[in-house]
Design a protein around this motif. Sequence first.
Motif, PDB file in Angstrom:
ATOM      1  N   LYS A   1      68.442  33.131  -3.471  1.00  0.00           N
ATOM      2  CA  LYS A   1      68.413  32.870  -4.908  1.00  0.00           C
ATOM      3  C   LYS A   1      67.017  32.467  -5.396  1.00  0.00           C
ATOM      4  N   THR A   2      66.172  31.966  -4.502  1.00  0.00           N
ATOM      5  CA  THR A   2      64.799  31.600  -4.905  1.00  0.00           C
ATOM      6  C   THR A   2      63.914  32.838  -5.093  1.00  0.00           C
ATOM      7  N   PHE A   3      64.356  33.988  -4.586  1.00  0.00           N
ATOM      8  CA  PHE A   3      63.552  35.210  -4.694  1.00  0.00           C
ATOM      9  C   PHE A   3      63.863  35.917  -6.013  1.00  0.00           C
ATOM     10  N   GLU A   4      62.958  36.781  -6.390  1.00  0.00           N
ATOM     11  CA  GLU A   4      63.145  37.594  -7.597  1.00  0.00           C
ATOM     12  C   GLU A   4      64.197  38.666  -7.327  1.00  0.00           C
ATOM     13  N   ARG A   5      65.065  38.909  -8.319  1.00  0.00           N
ATOM     14  CA  ARG A   5      66.126  39.888  -8.164  1.00  0.00           C
ATOM     15  C   ARG A   5      65.597  41.277  -8.549  1.00  0.00           C
ATOM     16  N   ARG A   6      65.744  42.235  -7.612  1.00  0.00           N
ATOM     17  CA  ARG A   6      65.286  43.613  -7.860  1.00  0.00           C
ATOM     18  C   ARG A   6      66.495  44.479  -8.195  1.00  0.00           C
TER      19      ARG A   6
END
Length: 286
Positions: free
Chosen positions: A84-89
């Motif tokens: 969830k801390t990463f950017e959603r692609r």
Amino acid sequence: MRQKRAKAYRKLMHLYCQFFGFRQPYQLLIDSETCKMAVSSSMDLAKQLSNVLQGEVKPMITQCCIHELYLEGKPAQAAVDIAKTFERRKCNHREAIPGDDCLADVIGDSNKHRYVISTQSSTLRTKLRSIPAVPIIHVNRSVLVLEPPSDATLRKKALAEQKLLGASTSDAALIEASQPEAPPKKVKKKGLKGPNPLSVKKKKTTEQRPTPNTDKGKGETRTSQNTEKVDLGKRKREDEGDDEDQSPTKEEKATQPESAAKKRRRRRKKLEAQATVEQDPSQNDD
């Protein structure tokens, strides 16, 4: 990370930046298995990825990969929190598909958007190696490893180098326009050819007699002088013999007519005798 390995990774990323247009922050796609490995080995995934790529990183995860983590339930909750801390692609898949197929679809045939892939799937890695310009990262014993460039990547790099060394299409057109037109080639008339100079016999040159060398020893000069004296003596004898043969005999002298000089002498003697007689008349009277 050791200094030697960091230097090698820096060179690899410089290659991708120079020939394939990668730039910072690097777009990094992460699959669900990598998130699980980060939890099990308790590593700071974002920091480790930036150390491996030797630059700023933008971690990203697709909707299909995070959906796999949701399906596993509570045991994968820690991995879900990291994801969830990463950017959603956005992968534009209406229904969720396996994470490997989703990542392969996002990469495509040429990695148009210049993604770096971090995956633990061996099948996906072998598939991505056939696509040029795809950096691949995997975890080996709680250590992130950047794979060396594949054969497809090296081939595309060689082609890019050739294009850089050669002239562009516009420059080539200017060069062709500036060059003068070549004159028409002269057509050689076919005819009889001369003989092959190598097969023709050479003319015989007359041999010149060597001149007497005065620089030789005294013995040689004496022998040459003696031979010359002998030749002169022979010539004199031959000339004398010819004179004897040519000299007239007494009978031939008698038969030969008198010369004009002898006739003059006789006349002079007669005139002298007459003059003496005229000077002494007394002798005549007596």
